[in-house]
Design a protein around this motif. Sequence first.
Motif, mmCIF file in Angstrom:
data_model
loop_
_atom_site.group_PDB
_atom_site.id
_atom_site.type_symbol
_atom_site.label_atom_id
_atom_site.label_comp_id
_atom_site.label_asym_id
_atom_site.label_seq_id
_atom_site.Cartn_x
_atom_site.Cartn_y
_atom_site.Cartn_z
ATOM 1 N N TRP A 269 -2.239 113.974 -12.681
ATOM 2 C CA TRP A 269 -3.400 114.864 -12.657
ATOM 3 C C TRP A 269 -3.629 115.535 -14.003
ATOM 4 C CZ3 TRP A 269 -3.571 119.995 -13.794
ATOM 5 C CH2 TRP A 269 -2.357 120.676 -13.860
ATOM 6 N N TYR A 270 -2.536 115.883 -14.724
ATOM 7 C CA TYR A 270 -2.706 116.601 -15.980
ATOM 8 C C TYR A 270 -3.237 115.683 -17.074
ATOM 9 C CZ TYR A 270 2.152 114.929 -15.910
ATOM 10 O OH TYR A 270 3.275 114.174 -15.749
ATOM 11 N N VAL A 271 -2.946 114.378 -16.960
ATOM 12 C CA VAL A 271 -3.546 113.426 -17.900
ATOM 13 C C VAL A 271 -5.040 113.287 -17.603
ATOM 14 C CG1 VAL A 271 -3.470 111.076 -18.803
ATOM 15 C CG2 VAL A 271 -1.356 112.198 -18.094
ATOM 16 N N LYS A 272 -5.390 113.332 -16.324
ATOM 17 C CA LYS A 272 -6.804 113.273 -15.953
ATOM 18 C C LYS A 272 -7.559 114.490 -16.487
ATOM 19 C CE LYS A 272 -5.653 110.618 -11.839
ATOM 20 N NZ LYS A 272 -5.376 110.683 -10.403
ATOM 21 N N MET A 273 -6.906 115.657 -16.481
ATOM 22 C CA MET A 273 -7.528 116.829 -17.099
ATOM 23 C C MET A 273 -7.719 116.593 -18.588
ATOM 24 S SD MET A 273 -8.584 119.299 -15.219
ATOM 25 C CE MET A 273 -9.054 120.230 -16.662
ATOM 26 N N GLY A 274 -6.739 115.945 -19.233
ATOM 27 C CA GLY A 274 -6.875 115.613 -20.644
ATOM 28 C C GLY A 274 -8.060 114.692 -20.888
ATOM 29 N N LEU A 275 -8.320 113.772 -19.942
ATOM 30 C CA LEU A 275 -9.473 112.880 -20.077
ATOM 31 C C LEU A 275 -10.784 113.661 -20.052
ATOM 32 C CD1 LEU A 275 -8.502 109.851 -17.790
ATOM 33 C CD2 LEU A 275 -8.629 109.883 -20.279
ATOM 34 N N ILE A 276 -10.839 114.704 -19.234
ATOM 35 C CA ILE A 276 -12.036 115.550 -19.212
ATOM 36 C C ILE A 276 -12.238 116.187 -20.587
ATOM 37 C CG2 ILE A 276 -13.045 117.648 -18.219
ATOM 38 C CD1 ILE A 276 -11.674 116.917 -15.574
ATOM 39 N N GLY A 277 -11.128 116.681 -21.179
ATOM 40 C CA GLY A 277 -11.216 117.254 -22.526
ATOM 41 C C GLY A 277 -11.644 116.228 -23.553
ATOM 42 N N TYR A 278 -11.118 115.026 -23.445
ATOM 43 C CA TYR A 278 -11.492 113.964 -24.384
ATOM 44 C C TYR A 278 -12.973 113.632 -24.246
ATOM 45 C CZ TYR A 278 -11.289 109.581 -26.955
ATOM 46 O OH TYR A 278 -11.511 108.573 -27.870
ATOM 47 N N GLY A 279 -13.474 113.660 -22.997
ATOM 48 C CA GLY A 279 -14.895 113.408 -22.779
ATOM 49 C C GLY A 279 -15.766 114.466 -23.423
ATOM 50 N N MET A 280 -15.318 115.723 -23.378
ATOM 51 C CA MET A 280 -16.060 116.799 -24.032
ATOM 52 C C MET A 280 -16.084 116.588 -25.551
ATOM 53 S SD MET A 280 -14.885 120.229 -21.986
ATOM 54 C CE MET A 280 -15.012 120.353 -20.209
ATOM 55 N N GLU A 281 -14.944 116.175 -26.098
ATOM 56 C CA GLU A 281 -14.872 115.925 -27.542
ATOM 57 C C GLU A 281 -15.793 114.774 -27.939
ATOM 58 O OE1 GLU A 281 -10.914 115.291 -28.876
ATOM 59 O OE2 GLU A 281 -10.218 117.322 -28.360
ATOM 60 N N ILE A 283 -18.586 113.987 -26.692
ATOM 61 C CA ILE A 283 -19.987 114.412 -26.659
ATOM 62 C C ILE A 283 -20.288 115.442 -27.740
ATOM 63 C CG2 ILE A 283 -21.713 115.669 -25.289
ATOM 64 C CD1 ILE A 283 -20.559 114.372 -22.803
ATOM 65 N N LEU A 284 -19.395 116.409 -27.899
ATOM 66 C CA LEU A 284 -19.657 117.553 -28.781
ATOM 67 C C LEU A 284 -18.996 117.440 -30.154
ATOM 68 C CD1 LEU A 284 -19.151 120.406 -26.159
ATOM 69 C CD2 LEU A 284 -21.310 119.361 -26.859
ATOM 70 N N GLY A 285 -18.146 116.435 -30.332
ATOM 71 C CA GLY A 285 -17.347 116.369 -31.556
ATOM 72 C C GLY A 285 -15.987 117.008 -31.294
ATOM 73 N N ARG A 286 -14.992 116.605 -32.079
ATOM 74 C CA ARG A 286 -13.616 117.028 -31.796
ATOM 75 C C ARG A 286 -13.456 118.545 -31.833
ATOM 76 N NH1 ARG A 286 -8.717 114.504 -31.496
ATOM 77 N NH2 ARG A 286 -6.882 115.754 -32.028
ATOM 78 N N LYS A 287 -13.975 119.190 -32.881
ATOM 79 C CA LYS A 287 -13.752 120.617 -33.036
ATOM 80 C C LYS A 287 -14.432 121.408 -31.937
ATOM 81 C CE LYS A 287 -14.220 124.412 -36.362
ATOM 82 N NZ LYS A 287 -14.687 124.807 -37.721
ATOM 83 N N GLU A 288 -15.736 121.174 -31.729
ATOM 84 C CA GLU A 288 -16.468 121.920 -30.709
ATOM 85 C C GLU A 288 -15.996 121.563 -29.307
ATOM 86 O OE1 GLU A 288 -18.696 124.445 -30.854
ATOM 87 O OE2 GLU A 288 -18.016 124.478 -32.930
#
Length: 364
Positions: A269-281, A283-288
């Motif tokens: 589950w915690y890797v899946k949460m990481g995937l959500i973060g990667y998806g945000m990066e 779309i918005l770029g790594r920093k944002e």
Amino acid sequence: MRNNDDFFDKNVIAIMKLIEKNNFSVEIVGGAVRDYILSLKDSKIKSNNIDFDLATNASTEEIKKIFIDHKLILDGEKFGTVKVLLDEKLYEITTYRIDGSYRDKRRPERVYFTNEIKNDLSRRDFTINAIAMKSDREVIDFFGGMDDIENKIIRCVGNPEERFEEDYLRMFRAIRFAVSLNFNIHEETSNAIKSIVNNRKELFNLISNERKYKELKIILREDAIRGFQLLREHGLAWRILPLKKQTSLKQLEDLIENLIRGFEIESDWYVKMGLIGYGMESILGRKEGQKLFTKYLIDLSFPKIEREYILNLLEYQELPPSIMIENPDEKLLLKWMRDYEKKFVYNNSHELKKNIFRNYLQFQ
């Protein structure tokens, strides 16, 4: 259908017998009854960590008299609840009640006590959670919960829109129960969720962060693929992700689709949460993206250790072999970290290494 008398905590039955001895009615209510009924067909379902909640026509004053020789917790007395401490475990006993209005979309402003168990069960969220059971295993089911368990259906008690308007989290709980029990959501219940989501844009802000975190974590643990498919189908996926102001609907749809594909590969589950973060990066770029994701984890009240762990995985974007997650071994894990440091250089690599190692062990 087999018997499963071992399912019930011996203290629960003892408490019920004592209340009955004093000429009051008392029943086990809620999820414990649901899980007991499910356990009759599936021996894998155990009573470990299940809370046994009791409902009674006895008032709090009468319960306090019955258990005068026991340690009592009275912080819920205003709502008709007395907690009895037995063998270092708390047991909640609540007087039958009817809930008043839910202005904060979470708790009733006041409650009204009643002598009828039917009135008490009518205020509950889903039919499968509105079943009561006597100490002799007699089942009380006014709302078709037994049939819905048999047919694997999640259905609201009474009017579904009224149930969801009382507490918006119930929409996410419907998804969670459908995922964790492998049930289907009844059409009227499903349509009510979609209607409220379309007409109550502010609903996600009215759900506490701790409660959102709990439901999201269970969905990711149990079946993230089906969970996010159902969230998307009901318009709730966009409410779970904090991207709406920054992104178009097409980007959000693409993100959900990519997450579902990613969930097919990852199991933790915690890797899946990481995937959500990667998806945000993405779309918005790594920093944002990382900044927003970090705020997202904080807003959802993720415990610090979980938050740091997920962010570290996102920073490294690589995981140790699965055997180290399933059967953590200090020497193997340290060797993997030394090999990994050859690829990546961080100013705080030593501290980061210690944190990752500590977190791996605490997650087991």
